[in-house]
Structure formats: structure tokens, C-alpha cells
Scaffold this active site. Structure first.
Site, mmCIF file in Angstrom:
data_model
loop_
_atom_site.group_PDB
_atom_site.id
_atom_site.type_symbol
_atom_site.label_atom_id
_atom_site.label_comp_id
_atom_site.label_asym_id
_atom_site.label_seq_id
_atom_site.Cartn_x
_atom_site.Cartn_y
_atom_site.Cartn_z
ATOM 1 N N TYR A 165 12.799 94.375 110.471
ATOM 2 C CA TYR A 165 14.250 95.087 110.927
ATOM 3 C C TYR A 165 14.984 95.942 109.836
ATOM 4 O O TYR A 165 15.111 97.161 110.173
ATOM 5 C CB TYR A 165 15.269 93.963 111.284
ATOM 6 C CG TYR A 165 16.514 94.404 111.987
ATOM 7 C CD1 TYR A 165 16.518 95.167 113.198
ATOM 8 C CD2 TYR A 165 17.673 94.916 111.077
ATOM 9 C CE1 TYR A 165 17.799 95.609 113.866
ATOM 10 C CE2 TYR A 165 18.829 95.176 111.733
ATOM 11 C CZ TYR A 165 18.552 95.615 113.036
ATOM 12 O OH TYR A 165 20.105 96.130 113.347
ATOM 13 N N LYS A 209 15.402 100.244 109.988
ATOM 14 C CA LYS A 209 16.308 100.786 110.342
ATOM 15 C C LYS A 209 16.640 102.034 109.130
ATOM 16 O O LYS A 209 17.331 103.095 109.177
ATOM 17 C CB LYS A 209 17.654 99.987 110.239
ATOM 18 C CG LYS A 209 17.871 99.228 111.541
ATOM 19 C CD LYS A 209 17.923 100.119 112.755
ATOM 20 C CE LYS A 209 18.245 99.046 113.983
ATOM 21 N NZ LYS A 209 18.477 99.878 115.448
HETATM 22 N N1 LIG Z 1 24.698 93.572 117.173
HETATM 23 C C1 LIG Z 1 24.822 94.119 115.641
HETATM 24 O O1 LIG Z 1 25.484 93.467 114.839
HETATM 25 C C2 LIG Z 1 24.250 95.294 115.243
HETATM 26 C C3 LIG Z 1 24.362 95.730 113.927
HETATM 27 C C4 LIG Z 1 23.706 96.762 113.573
HETATM 28 C C5 LIG Z 1 22.734 97.460 114.293
HETATM 29 N N2 LIG Z 1 22.848 97.197 115.788
HETATM 30 C C6 LIG Z 1 21.927 97.763 116.455
HETATM 31 O O2 LIG Z 1 22.504 98.226 117.804
HETATM 32 C C7 LIG Z 1 21.728 98.286 118.670
HETATM 33 C C8 LIG Z 1 22.083 97.516 119.960
HETATM 34 O O3 LIG Z 1 21.824 96.145 119.769
HETATM 35 P P1 LIG Z 1 22.788 95.040 120.254
HETATM 36 O O4 LIG Z 1 23.323 94.183 119.104
HETATM 37 O O5 LIG Z 1 23.766 95.502 121.357
HETATM 38 O O6 LIG Z 1 21.655 94.144 120.971
HETATM 39 P P2 LIG Z 1 21.326 93.469 122.297
HETATM 40 O O7 LIG Z 1 22.832 92.957 122.864
HETATM 41 O O8 LIG Z 1 20.134 92.703 122.184
HETATM 42 O O9 LIG Z 1 20.973 94.792 122.992
HETATM 43 C C9 LIG Z 1 19.815 95.496 122.859
HETATM 44 C C10 LIG Z 1 19.477 96.640 124.008
HETATM 45 O O10 LIG Z 1 18.412 97.103 123.644
HETATM 46 C C11 LIG Z 1 17.316 97.029 125.007
HETATM 47 N N3 LIG Z 1 16.021 97.220 124.541
HETATM 48 C C12 LIG Z 1 15.422 96.510 123.637
HETATM 49 N N4 LIG Z 1 13.970 97.017 123.719
HETATM 50 C C13 LIG Z 1 14.076 97.934 124.439
HETATM 51 C C14 LIG Z 1 12.882 98.853 125.104
HETATM 52 N N5 LIG Z 1 11.616 98.765 124.468
HETATM 53 N N6 LIG Z 1 13.182 100.101 125.792
HETATM 54 C C15 LIG Z 1 14.621 100.002 126.246
HETATM 55 N N7 LIG Z 1 15.372 99.113 125.918
HETATM 56 C C16 LIG Z 1 15.301 98.094 124.884
HETATM 57 C C17 LIG Z 1 17.771 95.628 125.330
HETATM 58 O O11 LIG Z 1 17.309 95.729 126.574
HETATM 59 P P3 LIG Z 1 17.066 94.246 127.422
HETATM 60 O O12 LIG Z 1 18.120 93.448 128.090
HETATM 61 O O13 LIG Z 1 15.806 94.722 128.621
HETATM 62 O O14 LIG Z 1 16.173 93.288 126.262
HETATM 63 C C18 LIG Z 1 19.163 95.961 125.381
HETATM 64 O O15 LIG Z 1 19.832 96.508 126.620
HETATM 65 C C19 LIG Z 1 20.225 98.122 118.408
HETATM 66 O O16 LIG Z 1 19.475 99.132 117.729
HETATM 67 C C20 LIG Z 1 20.805 97.092 117.035
HETATM 68 O O17 LIG Z 1 19.607 97.045 116.164
HETATM 69 C C21 LIG Z 1 23.483 95.856 116.174
#
Ligand SMILES: NC(=O)c1ccc[n+]([C@@H]2O[C@H](COP(=O)([O-])OP(=O)(O)OC[C@H]3O[C@@H](n4cnc5c(N)ncnc54)[C@H](OP(=O)(O)O)[C@@H]3O)[C@@H](O)[C@H]2O)c1
Length: 252
Positions: free
Chosen positions: A175, A179
């Protein structure tokens, strides 16, 4: 475009059926944009679009699937003719829905290479594929904006500091490097597209309560989405090729 034509802004958010992507979609819609919810599962996409309401539409888009990316770009072209904002939000941790402390399956000396490949496929190669498919539509915008959703974990300055805030987390060969690669890509796209008026930036949302960390984050998705929305709506004098959190620039 004539001065008298009103330009309806259209935004595409990948992985917008839940979490940060969904909150970002909601906020962009509240600003009056037409918002396209990219979702790999059509039903989850439709449900999210209906729940948000307004000028919000689902588009089936798996960022690892060239056919769905191509079809999504075609649909956007046919229905809307252009794109103003692309938020490359879809991402996976590779470890499933666990808190970052529990992601011990990415420790460099013992990681499964297939996991690294899968994470890069979504978090890095998927961004290139989606961006390049959408670029012709973004080029029709008077003010194209691309936001790549990165992480504080991408910061080499932060992660190489033995006394830094992330030293308690297990080392990651999947991961975190994905990033960091996304940050580098952000700069490369920004450099290429600067002359064309694009603003391309990476966002660190902070530690947000979503499925991806098994709801261990302390920010709400709406709070985490604020910097994404800010970078998606930058004025012409905004930065490009930068890395920002809600607190300002994040060290590379
Ligand atoms: N949460 C945090 O603290 C945090 C911190 C830093 C960065 N981020 C980044 O923020 C972004 C969103 O994450 P989140 O925390 O909101 O996670 P999340 O709730 O797990 O949402 C991830 C989203 O990405 C979709 N996804 C995954 N693989 C995909 C693919 N191959 N094609 C299309 N959609 C796909 C998932 O779809 P499904 O529902 O179908 O699985 C879901 O809609 C990510 O890039 C993550 O790395 C998050």
C-alpha cells in the site's frame, strides 16, 4: 464555447459507492456539479447515486478492467460530452478491511508478490488507465482538475523519520509504495498537462473512518473529503503537481 453558453461542470469520482469517494461525490453535487459515481458493482453504484439524489448518476467502472474503463468513457462522452473533474479515489489496502496496525501481511521481507501486484494494479496502474481514458473529455473543459487520492503514508519524508507519526505501523511493501508511486505520477501528469491548463494534485485525506481500515479512522468521510473537493474545485491560480492535506502541503 461562446461567452453566453453556461458550462455545466461534470465530475467523475472512482470508487464512489462508499467511503471517501461517496462523501466527495456528495459534496461536489452540493456545489451544483453533475456527478458520476464510478462503481465496479453497478447495483452499488445505482444505490449510492439514488441515496445522494440530485444530478448524480452511476457509471460502471472497474479501474482494473480496460473494457469497463473504455465503456465508461464512451458513456460519459455520449451523455455529457465532457468532463471537468476526475477524482482518482478507488483504492485498496491489499490487506482487506483491517486497521493499519494489523496489516502485517505487507511486511517487506515476507510479503506475497501477488498482493503487491494487485495493490499496484488498482492504486497505480488503474489511475493511469482511467486518467488516459478520460483525458480527451477533460481536454474539453475550460478548467480541468485531477485529484489523486494518496495518503500521508506516501510521504517518504514522514515514513523515513524514525520518530515520525507513522513509525508504529507495520512496514509495508504494497500500500505505502503504491501511494508513493501515485504521488510521483501526480507530478509527472502535472508537468505534462501544465501547458494545457490542467491542475493535477495529490490529496492526503487523513485517517478516515471507512471500511478500508475497519472503521478505525478518527475523521468522518465528509471531513476527509474536504481536501479532495478543495483540489477538485481550485481556481485558475491554484497549484499543480502538489501534495496536500486539510492542513496544507504535505512533505514528499
Ligand atoms: N480511509 C482512510 O483513512 C484513507 C487514508 C488515506 C487514503 N485513503 C484512500 O482513500 C481512497 C478511498 O478509500 P476509503 O477509505 O474510502 O475506502 P473504502 O470505503 O474501502 O472505499 C474504496 C472504494 O474503492 C472502490 N474500489 C476498490 N477497487 C476498485 C476497482 N478495482 N475499481 C473500482 N473501484 C474500486 C471500492 O469499491 P467496492 O465497494 O466495490 O469495493 C470502494 O468504492 C483510497 O484510495 C484509499 O487508499 C483512505
Amino acid at each position: 464555447m461562446s461567452e453566453h453558453t453556461t458550462h455545466q461542470k461534470v465530475a467523475l469520482v472512482t470508487g464512489a459507492n462508499k467511503g471517501l469517494g461517496r462523501a466527495t461525490a456528495e459534496q461536489l453535487a452540493a456545489l451544483g456539479m453533475t456527478v458520476l459515481i464510478g462503481a465496479r458493482d453497478p447495483q452499488r453504484g445505482e444505490e449510492a447515486a439514488a441515496a445522494i439524489g440530485g444530478d448524480v448518476h452511476a457509471v460502471t467502472l472497474d479501474v482494473t478492467g480496460p473494457a469497463t474503463i473504455h465503456e465508461a468513457a464512451k458513456q460519459v462522452e455520449e451523455r455529457f460530452g465532457h468532463l471537468d473533474v476526475l477524482v482518482n479515489n478507488a483504492g485498496i489496502t491489499g490487506s482487506g478491511q483491517v486497521s493499519p496496525q494489523d496489516a502485517v501481511d505487507q511486511i517487506p521481507s515476507s510479503v506475497e508478490l501477488d498482493m503487491v501486484r494487485a495493490v499496484f494494479e488498482t492504486n497505480v496502474f488503474g489511475v493511469i488507465a482511467v486518467t488516459n481514458a478520460m483525458l480527451p473529455l477533460l481536454r474539453r473543459s475550460p478548467a480541468p482538475r485531477i485529484v489523486n487520492v494518496s495518503s500521508h503514508a506516501a510521504s517518504l519524508a514522514i515514513t523515513s523519520d524514525p520518530d515520525g507519526p507513522l513509525t508504529n505501523l507495520p512496514s509495508s511493501a504494497a500500500y505505502t509504495p503504491s501511494k508513493a508511486a501515485l504521488n510521483s505520477l501526480t507530478v509527472q501528469y502535472a508537468n505534462e498537462l501544465r501547458k494545457d491548463g490542467f491542475l493535477v494534485n495529490a490529496a492526503a485525506p487523513g485517517f478516515v473512518d471507512t471500511d478500508s481500515n475497519n472503521h478505525s479512522g478518527h475523521l468522518t468521510p465528509a471531513q476527509g473529503a474536504e481536501i479532495l473537493v478543495h483540489l477538485a474545485t481550485l481556481g485558475a491560480d491554484g497549484p499543480t503537481g502538489g501534495f496536500f492535506s486539510a492542513d496544507g502541503p504535505v512533505p514528499w
